[in-house]
Design a protein around this motif. Structure first.
Motif, PDB file in Angstrom:
ATOM      1  N   PRO A  99      -2.020  15.258 -11.298  1.00  0.00           N
ATOM      2  CA  PRO A  99      -3.227  14.450 -11.132  1.00  0.00           C
ATOM      3  C   PRO A  99      -4.510  15.202 -11.457  1.00  0.00           C
ATOM      4  N   LEU A 100      -4.454  16.541 -11.549  1.00  0.00           N
ATOM      5  CA  LEU A 100      -5.642  17.292 -11.951  1.00  0.00           C
ATOM      6  C   LEU A 100      -5.849  17.273 -13.459  1.00  0.00           C
ATOM      7  N   ALA A 101      -4.798  16.897 -14.185  1.00  0.00           N
ATOM      8  CA  ALA A 101      -4.919  16.732 -15.634  1.00  0.00           C
ATOM      9  C   ALA A 101      -5.336  15.321 -15.995  1.00  0.00           C
ATOM     10  N   ASP A 102      -4.831  14.346 -15.246  1.00  0.00           N
ATOM     11  CA  ASP A 102      -5.107  12.937 -15.522  1.00  0.00           C
ATOM     12  C   ASP A 102      -4.889  12.172 -14.225  1.00  0.00           C
ATOM     13  N   ILE A 103      -5.915  11.492 -13.740  1.00  0.00           N
ATOM     14  CA  ILE A 103      -5.799  10.792 -12.462  1.00  0.00           C
ATOM     15  C   ILE A 103      -4.773   9.663 -12.534  1.00  0.00           C
ATOM     16  N   ALA A 104      -4.407   9.233 -13.739  1.00  0.00           N
ATOM     17  CA  ALA A 104      -3.361   8.209 -13.873  1.00  0.00           C
ATOM     18  C   ALA A 104      -2.040   8.689 -13.294  1.00  0.00           C
ATOM     19  N   ALA A 105      -1.911  10.001 -13.063  1.00  0.00           N
ATOM     20  CA  ALA A 105      -0.682  10.540 -12.478  1.00  0.00           C
ATOM     21  C   ALA A 105      -0.412   9.975 -11.083  1.00  0.00           C
ATOM     22  N   VAL A 106      -1.428   9.424 -10.406  1.00  0.00           N
ATOM     23  CA  VAL A 106      -1.180   8.856  -9.073  1.00  0.00           C
ATOM     24  C   VAL A 106      -0.242   7.659  -9.143  1.00  0.00           C
ATOM     25  N   ARG A 107      -0.043   7.121 -10.339  1.00  0.00           N
ATOM     26  CA  ARG A 107       0.922   6.029 -10.497  1.00  0.00           C
ATOM     27  C   ARG A 107       2.356   6.547 -10.661  1.00  0.00           C
TER      28      ARG A 107
ATOM     29  N   ALA B  94      -9.175  -4.247  -1.731  1.00  0.00           N
ATOM     30  CA  ALA B  94      -7.840  -4.829  -1.926  1.00  0.00           C
ATOM     31  C   ALA B  94      -7.587  -5.971  -0.958  1.00  0.00           C
ATOM     32  N   GLY B  95      -6.945  -7.001  -1.476  1.00  0.00           N
ATOM     33  CA  GLY B  95      -6.644  -8.197  -0.717  1.00  0.00           C
ATOM     34  C   GLY B  95      -7.481  -9.374  -1.144  1.00  0.00           C
ATOM     35  N   THR B  96      -8.702  -9.126  -1.645  1.00  0.00           N
ATOM     36  CA  THR B  96      -9.559 -10.212  -2.093  1.00  0.00           C
ATOM     37  C   THR B  96      -9.122 -10.661  -3.489  1.00  0.00           C
ATOM     38  N   TRP B  97      -9.830 -11.638  -4.028  1.00  0.00           N
ATOM     39  CA  TRP B  97      -9.391 -12.294  -5.255  1.00  0.00           C
ATOM     40  C   TRP B  97      -8.988 -11.305  -6.353  1.00  0.00           C
ATOM     41  N   TYR B  98      -7.700 -11.372  -6.770  1.00  0.00           N
ATOM     42  CA  TYR B  98      -7.159 -10.650  -7.926  1.00  0.00           C
ATOM     43  C   TYR B  98      -7.244  -9.126  -7.758  1.00  0.00           C
ATOM     44  N   THR B  99      -7.349  -8.674  -6.521  1.00  0.00           N
ATOM     45  CA  THR B  99      -7.453  -7.247  -6.221  1.00  0.00           C
ATOM     46  C   THR B  99      -6.277  -6.918  -5.311  1.00  0.00           C
ATOM     47  N   PHE B 100      -5.204  -6.383  -5.890  1.00  0.00           N
ATOM     48  CA  PHE B 100      -3.905  -6.356  -5.219  1.00  0.00           C
ATOM     49  C   PHE B 100      -3.686  -5.049  -4.468  1.00  0.00           C
ATOM     50  N   PRO B 101      -3.153  -5.128  -3.253  1.00  0.00           N
ATOM     51  CA  PRO B 101      -3.021  -3.947  -2.390  1.00  0.00           C
ATOM     52  C   PRO B 101      -2.282  -2.804  -3.073  1.00  0.00           C
ATOM     53  N   GLY B 102      -2.813  -1.609  -2.905  1.00  0.00           N
ATOM     54  CA  GLY B 102      -2.194  -0.419  -3.493  1.00  0.00           C
ATOM     55  C   GLY B 102      -2.526  -0.270  -4.956  1.00  0.00           C
ATOM     56  N   ASP B 103      -2.107  -1.218  -5.742  1.00  0.00           N
ATOM     57  CA  ASP B 103      -2.374  -1.196  -7.177  1.00  0.00           C
ATOM     58  C   ASP B 103      -3.873  -1.127  -7.456  1.00  0.00           C
ATOM     59  N   ALA B 104      -4.669  -1.835  -6.653  1.00  0.00           N
ATOM     60  CA  ALA B 104      -6.116  -1.849  -6.877  1.00  0.00           C
ATOM     61  C   ALA B 104      -6.733  -0.480  -6.664  1.00  0.00           C
ATOM     62  N   LEU B 105      -6.218   0.310  -5.728  1.00  0.00           N
ATOM     63  CA  LEU B 105      -6.768   1.647  -5.544  1.00  0.00           C
ATOM     64  C   LEU B 105      -6.499   2.506  -6.772  1.00  0.00           C
ATOM     65  N   HIS B 106      -5.304   2.396  -7.350  1.00  0.00           N
ATOM     66  CA  HIS B 106      -5.028   3.148  -8.573  1.00  0.00           C
ATOM     67  C   HIS B 106      -6.030   2.779  -9.664  1.00  0.00           C
ATOM     68  N   ARG B 107      -6.325   1.498  -9.779  1.00  0.00           N
ATOM     69  CA  ARG B 107      -7.302   1.074 -10.786  1.00  0.00           C
ATOM     70  C   ARG B 107      -8.694   1.586 -10.424  1.00  0.00           C
ATOM     71  N   GLU B 108      -9.038   1.562  -9.147  1.00  0.00           N
ATOM     72  CA  GLU B 108     -10.336   2.068  -8.697  1.00  0.00           C
ATOM     73  C   GLU B 108     -10.535   3.524  -9.145  1.00  0.00           C
TER      74      GLU B 108
ATOM     75  N   MET C 243       0.831  -1.202   0.000  1.00  0.00           N
ATOM     76  CA  MET C 243       0.000   0.000   0.000  1.00  0.00           C
ATOM     77  C   MET C 243       0.868   1.256   0.000  1.00  0.00           C
ATOM     78  N   LEU C 244       1.894   1.264   0.824  1.00  0.00           N
ATOM     79  CA  LEU C 244       2.732   2.457   0.937  1.00  0.00           C
ATOM     80  C   LEU C 244       3.427   2.793  -0.370  1.00  0.00           C
ATOM     81  N   VAL C 245       3.974   1.798  -1.068  1.00  0.00           N
ATOM     82  CA  VAL C 245       4.693   2.118  -2.298  1.00  0.00           C
ATOM     83  C   VAL C 245       3.751   2.634  -3.384  1.00  0.00           C
ATOM     84  N   HIS C 246       2.445   2.443  -3.186  1.00  0.00           N
ATOM     85  CA  HIS C 246       1.451   2.987  -4.111  1.00  0.00           C
ATOM     86  C   HIS C 246       0.845   4.287  -3.583  1.00  0.00           C
ATOM     87  N   GLY C 247       1.414   4.852  -2.531  1.00  0.00           N
ATOM     88  CA  GLY C 247       0.947   6.137  -2.031  1.00  0.00           C
ATOM     89  C   GLY C 247      -0.261   6.067  -1.124  1.00  0.00           C
ATOM     90  N   VAL C 248      -0.639   4.851  -0.691  1.00  0.00           N
ATOM     91  CA  VAL C 248      -1.766   4.694   0.231  1.00  0.00           C
ATOM     92  C   VAL C 248      -1.226   4.826   1.650  1.00  0.00           C
TER      93      VAL C 248
END
Length: 453
Positions: free
Chosen positions: A398-406, A334-348, A96-101
Motif C-alpha cells: 500500500p505504500l507503493a499504490d493505495i489501491a493495494a488496500v483492495r 457509506a450507506g447513503t445513496w450509491y455509497t456502499f459499505p467498505g467498498d466506498a472507503l476504498h474509493r475514498e 465493512m469487515l470484508v473490505h478491511g474496515v
C-alpha cells in the motif's frame, strides 16, 4: 455469526510478513507478529529457531504486507447504499469487515433495521461481541430543524430543535444513550429544507460540550462551515463544496477542527446509473434495488451536473486543508445513496491519491490519524505491541499504490482470523422476505436544488 470475546481468541502468528509502519511510511520486513487474547503481544524478526507453538494458528505472511485495520470515519450502518431500503445492519457490518474496515464511526443509527438489537444499544451489542462488526463509535441520533435534513430521512426518529428549551430536551434525549459524540445538521440544502439558526446551533454545541461530548456538524457550503467553526464545532462532517478561504482554513487548524471529506459520496451522486457498480458481495436488497432503478435518483432530479461541480470543488479543497494543518481523516458516508459499505472507503482513499497525496499519507488518514482524532490511538491505528489485533493482510504494497488496500488476503478482528468466504456468503444469502418496492421520489436530503437546464 458473533464476535468472540478477547479471552476466547486462540493464539495467532502472522509469520515472515512485511509490517507497514503507517506513522513512518516505511516497511518492516521479515517480521513475526504474535497475537494472543485479542491483542498484539510480540513483533520480532522472523527466526527459524523460534517457531510458533503448536497450538497457534499460523498465517504465512511471506510476500505480503500487514497493516492496521482501516477506519471509515463517516458511515451509516442503518443503510446499505439505498436510502429507504430496509437493510439488515448485520450485513452492512460484514461488508465493512470484508473490505478491511475494522473501526467505523456511525453518524446516526436512527431509522434503521436492527434485528436482535436496537438503535440505542447497537454500538454496545457490536463492541461487546454480540454481533460481528467493526469497533463502533456512534452519535445515536441527529439534531436538526423541523422538517430538516435528518427529519427528511428518518422522520420522528430525528431530534427536532425549535426553541432554547428544545436544546436541553433534545440533548437529554440523545445523551441518555451515552453516544460517543453529538451530531447536528447545519445545512438547508441550498434553501430547499428548513435549517437551524446560528444561535440554536451554538446553543446545541455549547450544551453538548457542557456535558462532555464533542459536536459533529454536518455542513455543505463554506458559509455553513464558517458558522459551524465559529460556534465551536469539533468535527465537520463533510467536504466543503465551494472554495475555502485561507482565513477559514487557518481558523480550523487553530481550533483543532477535524474534517471528514466523504468525497466518495459526492462522486457517486455525480455519476449516471450505468457508471455505478455494486461491490462483488452485495446484499439481496441492494441488488434488487440496483436492478429496479435504471436511472439514479440524481439523474431523475437532473442533479448530476450539480454534484459533479460539488465533487470537483470538494476535491480541490483537500490539499489546501492538509497544507493548512487541518486534521483530515478518511470517511466515505457509506450507506447513503450509491455509497456502499467498505467498498466506498476504498474509493475514498483512491480519490485522495488522485488529488496528489502520497500513498503513505492516504494510509495514515485511514489508520493512525483517524485513531488519534477519535481518541483511540492507544488501541488502534498501528501494528504495535499491546494494541488490539485488528489487522489486514494485503497481497500488494500500500505504500507503493493505495489501491493495494483492495488486495485483501486476510482480516483479523479482535485477534480472530475471519473467514472471509463465509462472511461473503452471509452477506449475499437470500432474504426471508423480498425487499419492499421503493418510490423513486423517496426523500433524500442530499439533493441539491434542481438545476434549470
Amino acid at each position: 455469526m458473533t464476535a468472540p470475546a478477547y479471552d476466547d481468541a486462540p493464539d495467532l502468528v502472522v509469520r515472515d510478513v512485511t509490517v507497514v509502519d503507517v506513522e513512518a511510511g516505511a516497511h518492516r520486513p521479515a517480521r513475526d507478529v504474535w497475537v494472543a487474547g485479542g491483542r498484539i503481544t510480540r513483533i520480532e524478526p522472523t527466526a527459524a529457531d523460534d517457531p510458533p507453538p503448536a497450538s497457534a494458528r499460523v498465517v504465512d505472511g511471506a510476500g505480503r504486507y500487514l497493516i492496521p485495520g482501516l477506519f471509515d470515519c463517516h458511515v451509516h450502518i442503518a443503510f446499505n447504499g439505498f436510502l429507504g431500503v430496509e437493510s439488515d445492519f448485520r450485513r452492512t457490518l460484514k461488508q465493512m469487515l470484508v473490505h478491511g474496515v475494522t473501526q467505523a464511526v456511525d453518524f446516526f443509527t436512527a431509522g434503521g433495521h436492527f434485528p436482535g438489537s436496537a438503535a440505542d444499544r447497537v454500538r454496545d451489542d457490536v463492541n461487546e461481541g454480540r454481533f460481528l462488526g467493526p469497533w463502533l463509535l456512534t452519535s445515536y441520533g441527529c439534531l436538526n430543524a423541523p422538517g430538516g435534513f435528518c427529519s427528511c430521512s428518518v422522520g420522528d426518529a430525528a431530534s427536532v430543535v425549535v426553541t432554547m428549551d428544545d436544546v436541553r430536551e433534545q440533548i437529554d434525549r440523545i445523551t441518555a444513550a451515552n453516544p460517543d459524540f453529538v451530531k447536528i445538521v447545519y445545512d438547508d440544502v441550498f434553501g430547499t429544507l428548513p435549517n437551524l439558526s446560528p444561535d440554536l446551533l451554538a446553543a446545541l454545541i455549547d450544551e453538548a460540550h457542557r456535558r462532555g461530548y464533542r459536536a459533529a456538524v454536518h455542513i455543505a457550503t463554506v458559509d455553513d462551515a464558517s458558522v459551524a467553526v465559529d460556534c465551536g464545532a469539533d468535527i465537520i462532517g463533510h467536504g466543503v463544496i465551494d472554495p475555502m478561504p485561507p482565513e477559514l482554513l487557518a481558523r480550523m487548524a487553530d481550533a483543532g477542527t477535524i474534517l471528514i471529506p466523504t468525497l466518495a459520496s459526492y462522486e457517486s451522486r455525480s455519476l449516471p446509473r450505468w457508471r455505478i457498480s455494486l461491490p462483488p458481495a452485495a446484499p439481496p436488497d441492494s441488488v434488487a434495488q440496483y436492478q429496479r432503478q435504471h436511472r439514479s435518483i440524481y439523474e431523475i432530479k437532473d442533479q448530476i451536473d450539480d454534484y459533479a461541480r460539488a465533487y470537483e470543488e470538494a476535491c480541490a479543497n483537500l490539499v489546501p486543508l492538509l497544507d493548512a494543518g487541518v486534521t483530515v481523516v478518511a470517511g466515505s458516508d457509506a450507506g447513503t445513496w450509491y455509497t456502499f459499505p467498505g467498498d466506498a472507503l476504498h474509493r475514498e482513499l483512491a480519490i485522495y491519491a488522485e488529488q496528489g497525496l502520497a500513498p503513505a499519507r492516504v494510509l495514515r488518514m485511514a489508520t493512525i490519524d483517524a485513531a488519534r482524532a477519535f481518541d483511540l490511538a492507544d488501541r488502534f491505528g498501528t501494528v504495535t505491541e499491546g494494541k488490539d489485533a485488528n489487522l489486514v493482510l494485503l497481497g500488494a504494497d500500500p505504500l507503493a499504490d493505495i489501491a493495494a488496500v483492495r488486495a485483501i488476503d486476510a482480516v483479523v478482528l479482535r485477534g480472530r482470523l475471519l473467514d472471509l468466504d463465509a462472511l461473503r456468503a452471509d452477506i449475499t444469502a437470500p432474504h426471508e422476505t423480498p425487499p419492499a418496492e421503493i418510490d423513486e421520489e423517496v426523500c433524500s436530503p442530499h439533493h441539491l436544488r434542481t438545476s434549470v437546464h
